[in-house]
Write a protein that holds these residues in place. Structure first.
Motif, PDB file in Angstrom:
ATOM      1  N   MET A  38       0.832  -1.200   0.000  1.00  0.00           N
ATOM      2  CA  MET A  38       0.000   0.000   0.000  1.00  0.00           C
ATOM      3  C   MET A  38       0.869   1.254   0.000  1.00  0.00           C
ATOM      4  O   MET A  38       1.996   1.257   0.501  1.00  0.00           O
ATOM      5  N   VAL A  39       0.304   2.311  -0.559  1.00  0.00           N
ATOM      6  CA  VAL A  39       0.944   3.624  -0.539  1.00  0.00           C
ATOM      7  C   VAL A  39      -0.021   4.587   0.130  1.00  0.00           C
ATOM      8  O   VAL A  39      -1.217   4.326   0.213  1.00  0.00           O
ATOM      9  N   MET A  40       0.509   5.705   0.588  1.00  0.00           N
ATOM     10  CA  MET A  40      -0.359   6.641   1.296  1.00  0.00           C
ATOM     11  C   MET A  40       0.041   8.072   0.981  1.00  0.00           C
ATOM     12  O   MET A  40       1.202   8.461   1.159  1.00  0.00           O
ATOM     13  N   ALA A  41      -0.907   8.845   0.516  1.00  0.00           N
ATOM     14  CA  ALA A  41      -0.715  10.287   0.354  1.00  0.00           C
ATOM     15  C   ALA A  41      -1.164  10.951   1.644  1.00  0.00           C
ATOM     16  O   ALA A  41      -2.296  10.749   2.092  1.00  0.00           O
ATOM     17  N   ILE A  42      -0.283  11.720   2.241  1.00  0.00           N
ATOM     18  CA  ILE A  42      -0.570  12.299   3.553  1.00  0.00           C
ATOM     19  C   ILE A  42       0.061  13.679   3.632  1.00  0.00           C
ATOM     20  O   ILE A  42       1.009  13.979   2.888  1.00  0.00           O
ATOM     21  N   SER A  43      -0.461  14.514   4.488  1.00  0.00           N
ATOM     22  CA  SER A  43       0.057  15.875   4.624  1.00  0.00           C
ATOM     23  C   SER A  43       1.560  15.842   4.851  1.00  0.00           C
ATOM     24  O   SER A  43       2.090  15.024   5.601  1.00  0.00           O
ATOM     25  N   ALA A  44       2.259  16.763   4.187  1.00  0.00           N
ATOM     26  CA  ALA A  44       3.711  16.678   4.077  1.00  0.00           C
ATOM     27  C   ALA A  44       4.424  16.715   5.423  1.00  0.00           C
ATOM     28  O   ALA A  44       5.413  16.014   5.630  1.00  0.00           O
ATOM     29  N   ARG A  45       3.960  17.544   6.333  1.00  0.00           N
ATOM     30  CA  ARG A  45       4.658  17.652   7.611  1.00  0.00           C
ATOM     31  C   ARG A  45       4.676  16.314   8.348  1.00  0.00           C
ATOM     32  O   ARG A  45       5.676  15.917   8.937  1.00  0.00           O
ATOM     33  N   LEU A  46       3.544  15.605   8.299  1.00  0.00           N
ATOM     34  CA  LEU A  46       3.469  14.320   8.975  1.00  0.00           C
ATOM     35  C   LEU A  46       4.212  13.249   8.185  1.00  0.00           C
ATOM     36  O   LEU A  46       4.826  12.352   8.769  1.00  0.00           O
ATOM     37  N   ALA A  47       4.170  13.339   6.860  1.00  0.00           N
ATOM     38  CA  ALA A  47       4.910  12.383   6.036  1.00  0.00           C
ATOM     39  C   ALA A  47       6.392  12.439   6.352  1.00  0.00           C
ATOM     40  O   ALA A  47       7.069  11.408   6.455  1.00  0.00           O
ATOM     41  N   VAL A  48       6.913  13.634   6.520  1.00  0.00           N
ATOM     42  CA  VAL A  48       8.329  13.803   6.849  1.00  0.00           C
ATOM     43  C   VAL A  48       8.645  13.153   8.188  1.00  0.00           C
ATOM     44  O   VAL A  48       9.653  12.443   8.337  1.00  0.00           O
ATOM     45  N   GLN A  49       7.798  13.376   9.190  1.00  0.00           N
ATOM     46  CA  GLN A  49       8.017  12.772  10.511  1.00  0.00           C
ATOM     47  C   GLN A  49       8.041  11.253  10.429  1.00  0.00           C
ATOM     48  O   GLN A  49       8.925  10.591  10.981  1.00  0.00           O
ATOM     49  N   MET A  50       7.055  10.682   9.738  1.00  0.00           N
ATOM     50  CA  MET A  50       6.949   9.228   9.671  1.00  0.00           C
ATOM     51  C   MET A  50       8.089   8.619   8.875  1.00  0.00           C
ATOM     52  O   MET A  50       8.630   7.565   9.238  1.00  0.00           O
ATOM     53  N   ALA A  51       8.463   9.262   7.777  1.00  0.00           N
ATOM     54  CA  ALA A  51       9.554   8.738   6.955  1.00  0.00           C
ATOM     55  C   ALA A  51      10.847   8.693   7.754  1.00  0.00           C
ATOM     56  O   ALA A  51      11.591   7.715   7.716  1.00  0.00           O
ATOM     57  N   GLU A  52      11.095   9.754   8.507  1.00  0.00           N
ATOM     58  CA  GLU A  52      12.331   9.832   9.268  1.00  0.00           C
ATOM     59  C   GLU A  52      12.317   8.863  10.455  1.00  0.00           C
ATOM     60  O   GLU A  52      13.329   8.213  10.753  1.00  0.00           O
ATOM     61  N   ALA A  53      11.186   8.746  11.123  1.00  0.00           N
ATOM     62  CA  ALA A  53      11.110   7.913  12.322  1.00  0.00           C
ATOM     63  C   ALA A  53      11.061   6.424  12.005  1.00  0.00           C
ATOM     64  O   ALA A  53      11.547   5.603  12.785  1.00  0.00           O
ATOM     65  N   HIS A  54      10.483   6.052  10.839  1.00  0.00           N
ATOM     66  CA  HIS A  54      10.250   4.637  10.548  1.00  0.00           C
ATOM     67  C   HIS A  54      10.974   4.151   9.293  1.00  0.00           C
ATOM     68  O   HIS A  54      10.747   3.016   8.851  1.00  0.00           O
ATOM     69  N   GLY A  55      11.820   5.000   8.718  1.00  0.00           N
ATOM     70  CA  GLY A  55      12.591   4.577   7.562  1.00  0.00           C
ATOM     71  C   GLY A  55      11.760   4.308   6.332  1.00  0.00           C
ATOM     72  O   GLY A  55      12.103   3.455   5.499  1.00  0.00           O
ATOM     73  N   LEU A  56      10.644   5.003   6.159  1.00  0.00           N
ATOM     74  CA  LEU A  56       9.788   4.828   4.988  1.00  0.00           C
ATOM     75  C   LEU A  56      10.315   5.647   3.813  1.00  0.00           C
ATOM     76  O   LEU A  56      11.002   6.648   3.995  1.00  0.00           O
ATOM     77  N   ALA A  57       9.983   5.208   2.621  1.00  0.00           N
ATOM     78  CA  ALA A  57      10.325   5.975   1.420  1.00  0.00           C
ATOM     79  C   ALA A  57       9.285   7.065   1.228  1.00  0.00           C
ATOM     80  O   ALA A  57       8.103   6.871   1.526  1.00  0.00           O
ATOM     81  N   VAL A  58       9.708   8.210   0.739  1.00  0.00           N
ATOM     82  CA  VAL A  58       8.800   9.336   0.556  1.00  0.00           C
ATOM     83  C   VAL A  58       9.009   9.940  -0.827  1.00  0.00           C
ATOM     84  O   VAL A  58      10.147  10.097  -1.280  1.00  0.00           O
ATOM     85  N   ARG A  59       7.911  10.226  -1.517  1.00  0.00           N
ATOM     86  CA  ARG A  59       7.958  10.795  -2.869  1.00  0.00           C
ATOM     87  C   ARG A  59       7.005  11.979  -2.952  1.00  0.00           C
ATOM     88  O   ARG A  59       6.041  12.077  -2.190  1.00  0.00           O
ATOM     89  N   ASN A  60       7.266  12.853  -3.918  1.00  0.00           N
ATOM     90  CA  ASN A  60       6.321  13.923  -4.185  1.00  0.00           C
ATOM     91  C   ASN A  60       5.045  13.337  -4.787  1.00  0.00           C
ATOM     92  O   ASN A  60       5.080  12.351  -5.522  1.00  0.00           O
TER      93      ASN A  60
END
Length: 316
Positions: free
Chosen positions: A242-264
């Motif tokens: 699954m992929v998830m589009a989410i507000s950028a500020r929270l996406a940044v937090q989750m990517a950094e804390a959980h090692g997730l990949a993040v794309r525009n």
């Protein structure tokens, strides 16, 4: 009927403290009074109201039926009086011990509460925030029933008695597990629509900010799951495609804390803004105004696009 003409306000303060503590000694400590002073105040209040109010039991006291019925109204009266006096008193954040009741959406709490409390620890160490959940369904009820002095979230236009301040527009980013096929290469709308999407919706709605623009682009998305709480998101993304589009500020937090990949995000969304709503009676309240300014300042600090690039390099 009890004669309230000579009722001393201090007696209500004593009643409130004993009702909260269920213990005379602890109530005295709470009020910075001696135990005999509290006992004498209770005696006067019993005489005025014609009821025992609190009965002795092992480990403290037990309220009578009348005391139980008075607990909420007395607490409300004292809270309103404190609010009224606080609104007309000078406010110094460095020395204040005021408690602010706030209603935050889950997203607003996750993104804004950490930096807000960090600022409070420096600028107003004695101030306390009491935050509870607010969303489109219950936000106005919280304000109308004095459950919160302000609410913050993705909220509709309020009635005329309320002021609405719009924060900065929310950009969207896309989260996925490391090694996901969409983590590399051009992220087109067509590729984006091939994989199931995860949607965060506290009220169970299946419609999100991306559904309309993706339909208009000719590639409607397919939901894989709808979750009520953000805490479940990293684990789900880490174990599925699954992929998830989410507000950028929270996406940044989750990517950094959980090692997730993040794309525009490959589709443009309608501008979505957090709203700060409060009753107009608080406009002249110096403490309330200070907290509003602090919230607006904290909300402006994040720069999601720049943070996105930093996190992408870190987790890649």
């Amino acid at each position: 009927m009890a004669d309230l003409s000579n009722l001393d306000l201090n007696l209500l303060r004593v009643f409130d403290a004993v009702a909260r503590e269920r213990h005379v000694t602890r109530a005295a400590q709470r009020l910075h009074l001696s135990q005999p002073a509290v006992s004498n105040a209770l005696t006067r209040l019993r005489q005025t109201l014609g009821d025992e109010l609190f009965l002795r039991r092992p480990g403290g006291v037990e309220p009578t039926e009348l005391a139980l019925s008075l607990t909420a109204p007395v607490a409300e009266v004292l809270d309103r009086l404190r609010e009224t006096l606080a609104a007309h008193a000078p406010f110094d954040p460095a020395t204040s011990d005021r408690v602010f009741t706030l209603g935050f959406s889950e997203y607003a709490e996750a993104v804004l509460a950490p930096p807000l409390l960090e600022r409070l620890a420096v600028e107003a160490p004695g101030v306390m925030l009491a935050i509870q959940h607010a969303d489109r369904i219950n936000a106005m009820q919280l304000l109308e029933q004095d459950g919160a002095q302000m609410v913050l979230g993705m909220l509709a236009e309020p009635p005329a008695l309320y002021t609405r301040l719009r924060l900065l527009p929310e950009a969207f980013l896309v989260l996925m597990r490391p090694g996901h096929p969409l983590a590399e290469g051009a992220l087109t709308v067509e590729r984006f629509a091939r994989y199931p999407h995860l949607l965060h919706s506290p009220n169970g709605s299946r419609e999100g900010a991306l559904d309309l623009p993706m339909r208009e682009a000719g590639h409607p998305r397919r939901l894989g799951a709808v979750v009520a709480h953000l805490a479940a998101v990293p684990g789900i993304l880490g174990r599925t495609d699954m992929v998830m589009a989410i507000s950028a500020r929270l996406a940044v937090q989750m990517a950094e804390a959980h090692g997730l990949a993040v794309r525009n995000c490959p589709v443009e969304t309608r501008h979505t803004r957090l709203s700060l709503i409060f009753h107009r009676r608080f406009e002249a309240d110096q403490g309330h105004a200070w907290l509003r300014r602090l919230l607006l300042s904290v909300a402006r600090e994040a720069s999601p696009r720049e943070e996105c690039e930093r996190v992408r390099k870190k987790v890649s």
